[in-house]
Scaffold this motif. Structure first.
Motif, PDB file in Angstrom:
ATOM      1  N   THR A  80       0.719  -1.218  -0.021  1.00 61.53           N
ATOM      2  CA  THR A  80      -0.019   0.116   0.046  1.00 61.53           C
ATOM      3  C   THR A  80       0.837   1.291  -0.037  1.00 61.53           C
ATOM      4  OG1 THR A  80      -1.710  -1.213   1.285  1.00 61.53           O
ATOM      5  CG2 THR A  80      -1.748   1.204   1.304  1.00 61.53           C
ATOM      6  N   PRO A  81       0.706   2.025  -0.902  1.00 58.73           N
ATOM      7  CA  PRO A  81       1.354   3.538  -1.042  1.00 58.73           C
ATOM      8  C   PRO A  81       1.300   4.191   0.313  1.00 58.73           C
ATOM      9  CG  PRO A  81      -0.276   3.745  -2.513  1.00 58.73           C
ATOM     10  CD  PRO A  81      -0.441   2.143  -1.977  1.00 58.73           C
ATOM     11  N   LYS A  82       2.271   4.799   0.780  1.00 55.68           N
ATOM     12  CA  LYS A  82       2.487   5.533   1.938  1.00 55.68           C
ATOM     13  C   LYS A  82       1.697   7.026   1.376  1.00 55.68           C
ATOM     14  CE  LYS A  82       5.968   6.111   4.469  1.00 55.68           C
ATOM     15  NZ  LYS A  82       7.138   6.272   5.322  1.00 55.68           N
ATOM     16  N   PRO A  83       0.451   7.368   2.476  1.00 53.14           N
ATOM     17  CA  PRO A  83      -0.195   8.461   2.074  1.00 53.14           C
ATOM     18  C   PRO A  83       0.622   9.626   2.390  1.00 53.14           C
ATOM     19  CG  PRO A  83      -0.902   7.543   4.226  1.00 53.14           C
ATOM     20  CD  PRO A  83       0.143   6.373   3.561  1.00 53.14           C
ATOM     21  N   PRO A  84       0.295  10.818   1.847  1.00 55.67           N
ATOM     22  CA  PRO A  84       1.153  11.967   2.116  1.00 55.67           C
ATOM     23  C   PRO A  84       0.764  12.381   3.482  1.00 55.67           C
ATOM     24  CG  PRO A  84      -1.111  12.591   0.897  1.00 55.67           C
ATOM     25  CD  PRO A  84      -0.890  11.036   0.984  1.00 55.67           C
ATOM     26  N   ARG A  85       1.993  13.237   4.147  1.00 52.19           N
ATOM     27  CA  ARG A  85       1.916  13.764   5.294  1.00 52.19           C
ATOM     28  C   ARG A  85       0.466  14.619   5.475  1.00 52.19           C
ATOM     29  NH1 ARG A  85       6.935  12.687   8.183  1.00 52.19           N
ATOM     30  NH2 ARG A  85       6.212  14.257   9.664  1.00 52.19           N
ATOM     31  N   VAL A  86       0.199  14.908   6.805  1.00 51.53           N
ATOM     32  CA  VAL A  86      -0.634  15.739   6.955  1.00 51.53           C
ATOM     33  C   VAL A  86      -0.078  17.116   7.597  1.00 51.53           C
ATOM     34  CG1 VAL A  86      -2.569  16.455   8.624  1.00 51.53           C
ATOM     35  CG2 VAL A  86      -2.463  13.923   7.831  1.00 51.53           C
ATOM     36  N   ALA A  87       0.070  17.954   6.760  1.00 56.67           N
ATOM     37  CA  ALA A  87       1.558  18.922   6.662  1.00 56.67           C
ATOM     38  C   ALA A  87       0.948  19.817   8.066  1.00 56.67           C
ATOM     39  CB  ALA A  87       1.384  20.260   5.537  1.00 56.67           C
ATOM     40  N   SER A  88      -0.425  20.025   8.270  1.00 56.71           N
ATOM     41  CA  SER A  88      -0.932  21.059   9.519  1.00 56.71           C
ATOM     42  C   SER A  88      -0.500  20.173  10.802  1.00 56.71           C
ATOM     43  CB  SER A  88      -2.578  21.229   9.515  1.00 56.71           C
ATOM     44  OG  SER A  88      -3.257  19.727   9.438  1.00 56.71           O
ATOM     45  N   LEU A  89      -0.485  18.960  10.895  1.00 50.26           N
ATOM     46  CA  LEU A  89      -0.224  18.355  11.919  1.00 50.26           C
ATOM     47  C   LEU A  89       1.311  18.490  12.533  1.00 50.26           C
ATOM     48  CD1 LEU A  89      -1.241  16.071  14.298  1.00 50.26           C
ATOM     49  CD2 LEU A  89      -0.538  14.341  12.927  1.00 50.26           C
ATOM     50  N   ASP A  90       2.168  18.640  11.139  1.00 51.25           N
ATOM     51  CA  ASP A  90       3.730  18.698  11.563  1.00 51.25           C
ATOM     52  C   ASP A  90       3.827  20.271  12.060  1.00 51.25           C
ATOM     53  OD1 ASP A  90       4.819  16.301  10.569  1.00 51.25           O
ATOM     54  OD2 ASP A  90       4.722  16.766   8.750  1.00 51.25           O
ATOM     55  N   VAL A  91       3.018  21.051  11.145  1.00 53.80           N
ATOM     56  CA  VAL A  91       3.210  22.559  11.569  1.00 53.80           C
ATOM     57  C   VAL A  91       2.588  22.640  12.918  1.00 53.80           C
ATOM     58  CG1 VAL A  91       2.089  24.828  11.275  1.00 53.80           C
ATOM     59  CG2 VAL A  91       2.875  23.434   9.257  1.00 53.80           C
ATOM     60  N   PHE A  92       1.589  22.083  13.573  1.00 55.49           N
ATOM     61  CA  PHE A  92       1.008  22.069  14.918  1.00 55.49           C
ATOM     62  C   PHE A  92       2.097  21.518  15.911  1.00 55.49           C
ATOM     63  CE2 PHE A  92      -2.346  20.875  18.066  1.00 55.49           C
ATOM     64  CZ  PHE A  92      -2.152  21.961  18.631  1.00 55.49           C
ATOM     65  N   ARG A  93       2.880  20.520  15.557  1.00 58.26           N
ATOM     66  CA  ARG A  93       3.875  20.019  16.206  1.00 58.26           C
ATOM     67  C   ARG A  93       5.118  20.960  16.361  1.00 58.26           C
ATOM     68  NH1 ARG A  93       5.014  15.754  13.433  1.00 58.26           N
ATOM     69  NH2 ARG A  93       3.505  14.267  14.700  1.00 58.26           N
ATOM     70  N   GLY A  94       5.364  21.421  15.281  1.00 59.59           N
ATOM     71  CA  GLY A  94       6.538  22.601  15.093  1.00 59.59           C
ATOM     72  C   GLY A  94       6.178  23.884  15.816  1.00 59.59           C
TER      73      GLY A  94
END
Length: 388
Positions: A20-34
């Motif tokens: 199964t291809p890896k889905p794209p990252r959820v950018a807002s989750l990375d931004v929230f963590r940052g």
């Protein structure tokens, strides 16, 4: 899909279908963590300059008090993406336990007393006085509890997760308000109002009550003292800054101050870890919506409704609302370019946390000086505020 686990993004794959291809990252989750990492650095280094953003000394809610719940919320959201499909529950459980243990031990290394702060280039800790709990340790335990709920609850519905939240909250409230806290003694190797020596001093804290939420006589501290041991607790709790303690500019507390001003207390102790797990489970529910509802409008509607419904849990509700706003800004409207720095910080959050917590960056900068070791940028900028 293990890229979504707080804080690191490893190469492990929990999904059963390797093709199964890896889905794209959820950018807002990375931004929230940052954003959480940025807030952590702001309150850590700016709290001594602007006390209003530092941790609340006893009661109340300051900016710094939102950072930990935000991290825990993100951990819960990430778990729903990691364990969206679980084919082997036992294997998934072992992976979750192993990840939690690694995070816990890393936290002990960083916050157990091994590193001695920005004013010292020394390191090392007495095993008999090592601090066992801290930020990463709390995230590790909350992550593990939420992961076990996600893996083993049969349907993983809102009602099942709601029961888990209610159970943990009930245990927390029952212990916090129901346990009787007797008078207790604390033996300090060096009184906090004197310079270090080999002498010891015994402080007696008068309690004989139950349900007290103030320093010294709350049941959370009593549980930690009985289970962990008073020598393994945080030795500089924030409540020492209360006016009752009369702490001097040199960090010393006069003998005339109340006895509890001299005692250690761990803000990341055992009892409060129950509410940390609750925050992770709430984030897990938000992650279910992200994983199983495909359209942006449907996600935002449910998230907004859920955030309003849990508003009494103000830090979790604030985390939910912040995530909604970031998701709308970044993943829906595509304003990713204005948050690329926060996104980078979110992707590399564990590395940044290690550098900040261990003061490696500060120590490295402090090593470059002009003529005398005191003539360095750390001494010029940070030290005057730390000792203010």
């Amino acid at each position: 899909m293990a890229d979504y686990v707080l804080i690191s993004n490893g190469e492990e794959d929990h999904a059963p279908l390797a093709a199964t291809p890896k889905p794209p990252r959820v950018a807002s989750l990375d931004v929230f963590r940052g954003l959480c990492v940025l807030l952590m650095m702001v309150v850590d280094y700016g709290g001594s300059i602007v006390p209003a953003i530092a941790h609340s000394q006893s009661t109340g809610l300051h900016l710094a008090d939102f950072v930990m719940p935000f991290f825990l919320f993100i951990a819960g959201v990430s778990l729903a993406l990691v364990y969206k499909r679980v084919s082997n529950r036992v294997e998934a459980t072992w992976k979750a336990v192993f990840r939690a243990v690694k995070l816990f031990l890393l936290g002990v290394l960083l916050q157990g007393g091994y590193f001695h702060g920005v004013a010292s280039l020394t390191f090392g800790v007495d095993i008999e006085r090592i601090r066992w709990f801290g930020i990463l340790q709390r995230i590790a335990i909350g992550y593990l509890v939420a992961a076990l709920c996600e893996i083993w609850l049969s349907r993983r519905t809102s009602s099942e997760l709601g029961c888990a939240i209610f159970l943990l909250s009930a245990i927390y409230s029952g212990l916090l308000y129901g346990l009787y806290v007797p008078d207790w003694e604390f033996k300090a190797s060096t009184p906090t109002y004197l310079t270090p020596s080999n002498d010891s001093h015994v402080y007696v804290v008068k309690c004989s009550m139950r349900g007290d939420l103030g320093p010294g006589c709350n049941s959370a501290g009593m549980i930690d003292r009985y289970i962990v041991g008073v020598d393994h607790l945080y030795s500089k709790p924030v409540y020492r800054n209360l006016k009752e303690c009369n702490m001097s500019t040199g960090g010393r507390i006069p003998e005339s101050s109340p006895s509890w001003c001299h005692t250690p207390f761990d803000p990341e102790g055992i009892l409060s870890t129950l509410t940390a797990a609750v925050t992770c489970i709430i984030g897990l529910q938000y992650g279910h919506i992200l994983a199983h509802i495909q359209d942006h409008k449907g996600r935002l509607n449910i998230w907004s409704l859920f955030s309003v419904s849990i508003y009494l849990l103000i830090t979790s509700a604030s985390a939910g609302m912040t995530f909604c706003a970031l998701y709308l800004l970044i993943d829906v409207y595509g304003y990713r370019c204005i948050t690329f720095v926060l996104e980078w910080m979110g992707i590399h959050s564990l590395s940044i946390f290690i550098i900040v917590t261990s003061n490696l960056a500060v120590i490295a900068i402090q090593g470059f000086y002009w003529t005398h070791p005191e003539n360095n940028i750390v001494h010029w900028i940070i030290t005057p505020f730390v000792h203010k």
